[in-house]
Design a protein around this motif. Structure first.
Motif, PDB file in Angstrom:
ATOM      1  N   TRP A   1      12.070   4.658  12.808  1.00 56.07           N
ATOM      2  CA  TRP A   1      10.709   4.138  12.857  1.00 56.07           C
ATOM      3  C   TRP A   1      10.065   4.418  14.213  1.00 56.07           C
ATOM      4  CZ3 TRP A   1       6.740   2.581  10.201  1.00 56.07           C
ATOM      5  CH2 TRP A   1       5.851   1.614  10.663  1.00 56.07           C
ATOM      6  N   GLY A   2      10.876   4.453  15.277  1.00 58.54           N
ATOM      7  CA  GLY A   2      10.347   4.658  16.621  1.00 58.54           C
ATOM      8  C   GLY A   2      10.270   6.117  17.044  1.00 58.54           C
ATOM      9  N   SER A   3      10.707   7.040  16.185  1.00 58.25           N
ATOM     10  CA  SER A   3      10.724   8.457  16.569  1.00 58.25           C
ATOM     11  C   SER A   3       9.301   9.020  16.611  1.00 58.25           C
ATOM     12  CB  SER A   3      11.568   9.256  15.570  1.00 58.25           C
ATOM     13  OG  SER A   3      10.890   9.301  14.318  1.00 58.25           O
ATOM     14  N   PRO A   4       9.109  10.110  17.370  1.00 58.70           N
ATOM     15  CA  PRO A   4       7.749  10.672  17.501  1.00 58.70           C
ATOM     16  C   PRO A   4       7.112  11.016  16.153  1.00 58.70           C
ATOM     17  CG  PRO A   4       9.234  11.705  19.088  1.00 58.70           C
ATOM     18  CD  PRO A   4      10.076  10.818  18.222  1.00 58.70           C
ATOM     19  N   ILE A   5       7.880  11.620  15.250  1.00 57.14           N
ATOM     20  CA  ILE A   5       7.291  11.995  13.953  1.00 57.14           C
ATOM     21  C   ILE A   5       6.884  10.749  13.170  1.00 57.14           C
ATOM     22  CG2 ILE A   5       7.749  13.052  11.699  1.00 57.14           C
ATOM     23  CD1 ILE A   5       9.310  15.219  13.053  1.00 57.14           C
ATOM     24  N   ALA A   6       7.773   9.758  13.128  1.00 59.30           N
ATOM     25  CA  ALA A   6       7.463   8.529  12.388  1.00 59.30           C
ATOM     26  C   ALA A   6       6.233   7.849  12.978  1.00 59.30           C
ATOM     27  CB  ALA A   6       8.664   7.584  12.403  1.00 59.30           C
ATOM     28  N   ARG A   7       6.165   7.801  14.303  1.00 57.51           N
ATOM     29  CA  ARG A   7       5.010   7.161  14.954  1.00 57.51           C
ATOM     30  C   ARG A   7       3.720   7.887  14.592  1.00 57.51           C
ATOM     31  NH1 ARG A   7       8.074   6.505  19.799  1.00 57.51           N
ATOM     32  NH2 ARG A   7       6.779   8.077  20.815  1.00 57.51           N
ATOM     33  N   ALA A   8       3.768   9.229  14.593  1.00 58.52           N
ATOM     34  CA  ALA A   8       2.567  10.018  14.294  1.00 58.52           C
ATOM     35  C   ALA A   8       2.130   9.837  12.839  1.00 58.52           C
ATOM     36  CB  ALA A   8       2.824  11.498  14.586  1.00 58.52           C
ATOM     37  N   LEU A   9       3.101   9.635  11.949  1.00 53.93           N
ATOM     38  CA  LEU A   9       2.781   9.566  10.523  1.00 53.93           C
ATOM     39  C   LEU A   9       2.344   8.175  10.052  1.00 53.93           C
ATOM     40  CD1 LEU A   9       5.706  11.698   9.033  1.00 53.93           C
ATOM     41  CD2 LEU A   9       3.296  12.371   9.222  1.00 53.93           C
ATOM     42  N   ARG A  10       2.623   7.149  10.847  1.00 52.06           N
ATOM     43  CA  ARG A  10       2.299   5.784  10.418  1.00 52.06           C
ATOM     44  C   ARG A  10       0.862   5.658   9.935  1.00 52.06           C
ATOM     45  NH1 ARG A  10       4.827   2.125  15.278  1.00 52.06           N
ATOM     46  NH2 ARG A  10       6.914   3.010  15.146  1.00 52.06           N
ATOM     47  N   GLY A  11       0.709   5.129   8.738  1.00 51.25           N
ATOM     48  CA  GLY A  11      -0.626   4.858   8.213  1.00 51.25           C
ATOM     49  C   GLY A  11      -1.318   6.066   7.609  1.00 51.25           C
ATOM     50  N   ALA A  12      -0.683   7.232   7.658  1.00 50.55           N
ATOM     51  CA  ALA A  12      -1.311   8.447   7.127  1.00 50.55           C
ATOM     52  C   ALA A  12      -1.310   8.443   5.603  1.00 50.55           C
ATOM     53  CB  ALA A  12      -0.581   9.682   7.647  1.00 50.55           C
ATOM     54  N   ALA A  13      -2.301   9.104   5.036  1.00 51.00           N
ATOM     55  CA  ALA A  13      -2.375   9.272   3.579  1.00 51.00           C
ATOM     56  C   ALA A  13      -2.169  10.751   3.266  1.00 51.00           C
ATOM     57  CB  ALA A  13      -3.733   8.806   3.068  1.00 51.00           C
ATOM     58  N   VAL A  14      -1.962  11.067   1.991  1.00 50.67           N
ATOM     59  CA  VAL A  14      -1.797  12.456   1.584  1.00 50.67           C
ATOM     60  C   VAL A  14      -3.045  13.243   1.987  1.00 50.67           C
ATOM     61  CG1 VAL A  14      -1.641  14.007  -0.413  1.00 50.67           C
ATOM     62  CG2 VAL A  14      -0.186  11.982  -0.290  1.00 50.67           C
ATOM     63  N   GLY A  15      -2.827  14.416   2.583  1.00 54.43           N
ATOM     64  CA  GLY A  15      -3.946  15.252   3.008  1.00 54.43           C
ATOM     65  C   GLY A  15      -4.300  15.059   4.470  1.00 54.43           C
ATOM     66  N   ASP A  16      -3.820  13.971   5.089  1.00 52.47           N
ATOM     67  CA  ASP A  16      -4.101  13.743   6.510  1.00 52.47           C
ATOM     68  C   ASP A  16      -3.317  14.726   7.374  1.00 52.47           C
ATOM     69  OD1 ASP A  16      -5.674  11.656   5.773  1.00 52.47           O
ATOM     70  OD2 ASP A  16      -4.444  10.079   6.676  1.00 52.47           O
TER      71      ASP A  16
ATOM     72  N   ASP B   1       0.840  -1.191   0.000  1.00 56.41           N
ATOM     73  CA  ASP B   1       0.000   0.000   0.000  1.00 56.41           C
ATOM     74  C   ASP B   1       0.873   1.239   0.000  1.00 56.41           C
ATOM     75  OD1 ASP B   1      -1.758   2.050   0.398  1.00 56.41           O
ATOM     76  OD2 ASP B   1      -2.603   1.280   2.271  1.00 56.41           O
ATOM     77  N   LYS B   2       1.199   1.719  -1.203  1.00 51.34           N
ATOM     78  CA  LYS B   2       2.130   2.847  -1.292  1.00 51.34           C
ATOM     79  C   LYS B   2       1.427   4.194  -1.148  1.00 51.34           C
ATOM     80  CE  LYS B   2       5.969   0.635  -3.659  1.00 51.34           C
ATOM     81  NZ  LYS B   2       5.573  -0.750  -3.877  1.00 51.34           N
ATOM     82  N   GLY B   3       0.132   4.166  -0.882  1.00 52.79           N
ATOM     83  CA  GLY B   3      -0.606   5.411  -0.708  1.00 52.79           C
ATOM     84  C   GLY B   3      -0.615   5.878   0.733  1.00 52.79           C
ATOM     85  N   ARG B   4      -0.013   5.071   1.615  1.00 57.30           N
ATOM     86  CA  ARG B   4       0.036   5.448   3.021  1.00 57.30           C
ATOM     87  C   ARG B   4       1.465   5.381   3.535  1.00 57.30           C
ATOM     88  NH1 ARG B   4      -4.598   6.076   5.651  1.00 57.30           N
ATOM     89  NH2 ARG B   4      -6.485   5.539   4.513  1.00 57.30           N
ATOM     90  N   VAL B   5       1.673   6.025   4.693  1.00 56.91           N
ATOM     91  CA  VAL B   5       3.010   6.080   5.263  1.00 56.91           C
ATOM     92  C   VAL B   5       3.291   4.811   6.074  1.00 56.91           C
ATOM     93  CG1 VAL B   5       4.559   7.303   6.833  1.00 56.91           C
ATOM     94  CG2 VAL B   5       2.930   8.598   5.417  1.00 56.91           C
ATOM     95  N   TYR B   6       4.238   4.033   5.587  1.00 57.88           N
ATOM     96  CA  TYR B   6       4.718   2.880   6.332  1.00 57.88           C
ATOM     97  C   TYR B   6       6.235   2.933   6.345  1.00 57.88           C
ATOM     98  CZ  TYR B   6      -0.058   1.175   5.796  1.00 57.88           C
ATOM     99  OH  TYR B   6      -1.417   1.058   5.820  1.00 57.88           O
ATOM    100  N   PHE B   7       6.824   1.863   6.882  1.00 50.65           N
ATOM    101  CA  PHE B   7       8.278   1.789   6.963  1.00 50.65           C
ATOM    102  C   PHE B   7       8.895   2.001   5.578  1.00 50.65           C
ATOM    103  CE2 PHE B   7      12.295  -0.498   6.860  1.00 50.65           C
ATOM    104  CZ  PHE B   7      12.917   0.067   7.953  1.00 50.65           C
TER     105      PHE B   7
END
Length: 163
Positions: free
Chosen positions: A126-141, A87-93
């Motif tokens: 991957w464990g940083s606050p920004i990365a954690r907050a962005l996990r699973g987000a899509a464009v516009g979120d 799923d390249k439309g969302r933020v993952y690792f």
């Protein structure tokens, strides 16, 4: 003693190859060189005053410690290739994400393993606050991140994966 939840220690294939190369270099090149210095110095009389010998012993302990750490990191690492992300439309690792803050300041970060993070190069763990907050987000979120400087809200502008 609370239960410690160990999350998989994700790492990119490149990150893993770096750990492997560092391990091989220490074991194959660095360590034998020091062993040589130590045994040469040991044959040179009084060890208590022998700088080469003492330095060599200290360096050996450092190398062995480093080898243990690298070996553990490799054992715990779960190699994830961002190219395979279904799923390249969302933020993952492994995603490279452009985010904008409230003042429309844009910043681009790539989410990598904690062991390969390098903030100055825009690679965040991957464990940083920004990365954690962005996990699973899509464009516009919009995602809120609590940073030492306070809370910020970021909008996801762009998501890219290596091809």
């Amino acid at each position: 003693m609370g239960m410690t939840v160990t999350h998989p220690n994700y790492i990119t294939p490149e990150g893993f190859a770096k750990l492997r190369a560092e391990y091989d270099h220490l074991l194959g090149t660095e360590r034998p060189r020091i062993v040589e210095i130590v045994s040469w110095a040991a044959g040179n009389g009084d060890r208590s005053e022998n700088g080469d010998y003492l330095y060599g012993r200290k360096r050996m302990r450092e190398i062995d410690g480093q080898l243990r750490r690298l070996s553990k990191k490799m054992k715990d690492a779960k190699v994830v290739d961002p190219r395979q992300q279904p799923d390249k439309g969302r933020v993952y690792f492994g995603a490279t994400v452009t985010i904008a803050d409230e003042d429309d300041n844009h910043r681009t970060v790539t989410i990598v393993g904690n062991d390969e993070a390098d903030a100055s190069a825009g690679r965040i763990g991957w464990g940083s606050p920004i990365a954690r907050a962005l996990r699973g987000a899509a464009v516009g979120d919009l995602r809120r991140v609590t940073l030492p400087a306070g809370e910020r809200e970021y909008e996801v502008m762009e998501i890219a994966y290596p091809t």
